[in-house]
Motif scaffolding. Structure first.
Motif, PDB file in Angstrom:
ATOM      1  N   GLN A  43       0.860  -1.175   0.000  1.00  0.00           N
ATOM      2  CA  GLN A  43       0.000   0.000   0.000  1.00  0.00           C
ATOM      3  C   GLN A  43       0.897   1.225   0.000  1.00  0.00           C
ATOM      4  O   GLN A  43       1.494   1.559   1.035  1.00  0.00           O
ATOM      5  N   ARG A  44       1.020   1.859  -1.150  1.00  0.00           N
ATOM      6  CA  ARG A  44       1.798   3.091  -1.234  1.00  0.00           C
ATOM      7  C   ARG A  44       0.923   4.256  -0.815  1.00  0.00           C
ATOM      8  O   ARG A  44      -0.307   4.206  -0.896  1.00  0.00           O
ATOM      9  N   LEU A  45       1.564   5.312  -0.362  1.00  0.00           N
ATOM     10  CA  LEU A  45       0.871   6.471   0.186  1.00  0.00           C
ATOM     11  C   LEU A  45      -0.162   6.990  -0.817  1.00  0.00           C
ATOM     12  O   LEU A  45       0.164   7.277  -1.968  1.00  0.00           O
ATOM     13  N   GLY A  46      -1.410   7.089  -0.355  1.00  0.00           N
ATOM     14  CA  GLY A  46      -2.475   7.623  -1.203  1.00  0.00           C
ATOM     15  C   GLY A  46      -3.015   6.653  -2.234  1.00  0.00           C
ATOM     16  O   GLY A  46      -3.870   7.011  -3.033  1.00  0.00           O
ATOM     17  N   GLN A  47      -2.516   5.403  -2.193  1.00  0.00           N
ATOM     18  CA  GLN A  47      -2.955   4.410  -3.171  1.00  0.00           C
ATOM     19  C   GLN A  47      -3.719   3.288  -2.468  1.00  0.00           C
ATOM     20  O   GLN A  47      -3.632   3.125  -1.262  1.00  0.00           O
ATOM     21  N   GLY A  48      -4.443   2.521  -3.264  1.00  0.00           N
ATOM     22  CA  GLY A  48      -5.106   1.353  -2.715  1.00  0.00           C
ATOM     23  C   GLY A  48      -4.123   0.215  -2.538  1.00  0.00           C
ATOM     24  O   GLY A  48      -2.966   0.297  -2.944  1.00  0.00           O
ATOM     25  N   LEU A  49      -4.574  -0.852  -1.941  1.00  0.00           N
ATOM     26  CA  LEU A  49      -3.720  -2.032  -1.785  1.00  0.00           C
ATOM     27  C   LEU A  49      -3.511  -2.694  -3.138  1.00  0.00           C
ATOM     28  O   LEU A  49      -4.446  -2.870  -3.910  1.00  0.00           O
TER      29      LEU A  49
END
Lengths: 115, 112
Positions: free
Chosen positions: A37-43
């Motif tokens: 899970q990157r910052l601001g992104q979905g899994l």
């Protein structure tokens, strides 16, 4: 009983170094999954294990990423020559692996920061 | 390619309100849909799993519905409490059963 555990909880590394992330699934669960899970992104799905085999590696973003599982238990996700874009929370999940409708149980994640 | 969308991205409500979170998916060929809760710095907690043959599932103040043919699910939270504040994630399986495909979540804030 114990849930899914992951170690370390936090990892800070320098660009270009290799890192290993560990996942201990729930005892008896044959299916194991890695997500990030990157910052601001979905899994994002990375890889799926059934037993010690990985029939679905389609989510691994590059050949710098690899994972293995031994003894139908512990799994290790290895990232070689880390890049800043690898910074993310890496989550592991396990399930009974018996049917398509098994609930996935998630660990607390490892927060990886690449400087 | 399956895509999961959650609306709204964020929601703020006063304590006691009933609320609905929405999830839509583009490919109706799924085996199940799950709703998860994610608290800051913690992993995901499974709230409800709806199999494709089911229409809804209930757990306490939570009720999730599934309309597979239209590609929609809703999570209804009754009598919201400050402890409900978290990010709620919707996920569907990838047909092969090897992965979950997640939406980006709805971040809920319940004020006392």
């Amino acid at each position: 009983g114990a849930g899914v555990s992951q170690s370390p909880s936090n990892k800070v590394t320098e660009k270009g170094k290799d890192v290993e992330l560990r996942c201990d699934p729930i005892s008896g669960h044959t299916a194991l999954y890695w997500y990030r899970q990157r910052l601001g992104q979905g899994l994002e799905f990375l890889i799926y294990f059934q037993g010690n085999s990985a029939p679905d590696k389609s989510g691994l973003p590059s050949d710098r990423f690899s994972a293995e599982r031994t003894g139908e238990s512990v799994s290790t996700l290895t990232i070689q020559r880390t890049q800043q874009e690898d910074s993310a929370v890496y989550l592991c999940a396990s399930s009974a692996g018996l049917t398509h409708t098994d609930t996935q149980y998630f660990g607390p994640g490892t927060r990886l920061t690449v400087l | 390619k399956q895509e999961v969308t959650q609306i709204p991205a964020a929601l703020s409500v006063p304590e006691g309100e009933n609320l609905v979170l929405n999830c839509s998916f583009t490919d109706s060929a799924i085996y199940n849909l799950q709703w998860f809760r994610q608290d800051p710095g913690k992993g995901l907690t499974s709230l409800l799993l709806i199999q494709s043959s089911q229409r809804e599932q209930t757990s306490g103040r939570l009720n999730a519905s599934l309309d597979k043919s239209s590609g929609r699910s809703t999570l209804y939270i009754a009598a919201s409490q400050p402890g409900d504040s978290a990010t709620y994630l919707c996920a569907v399986d990838n047909q092969a059963g090897t992965a979950l495909i997640f939406g980006k979540g709805t971040t809920l804030s319940v004020s006392s």
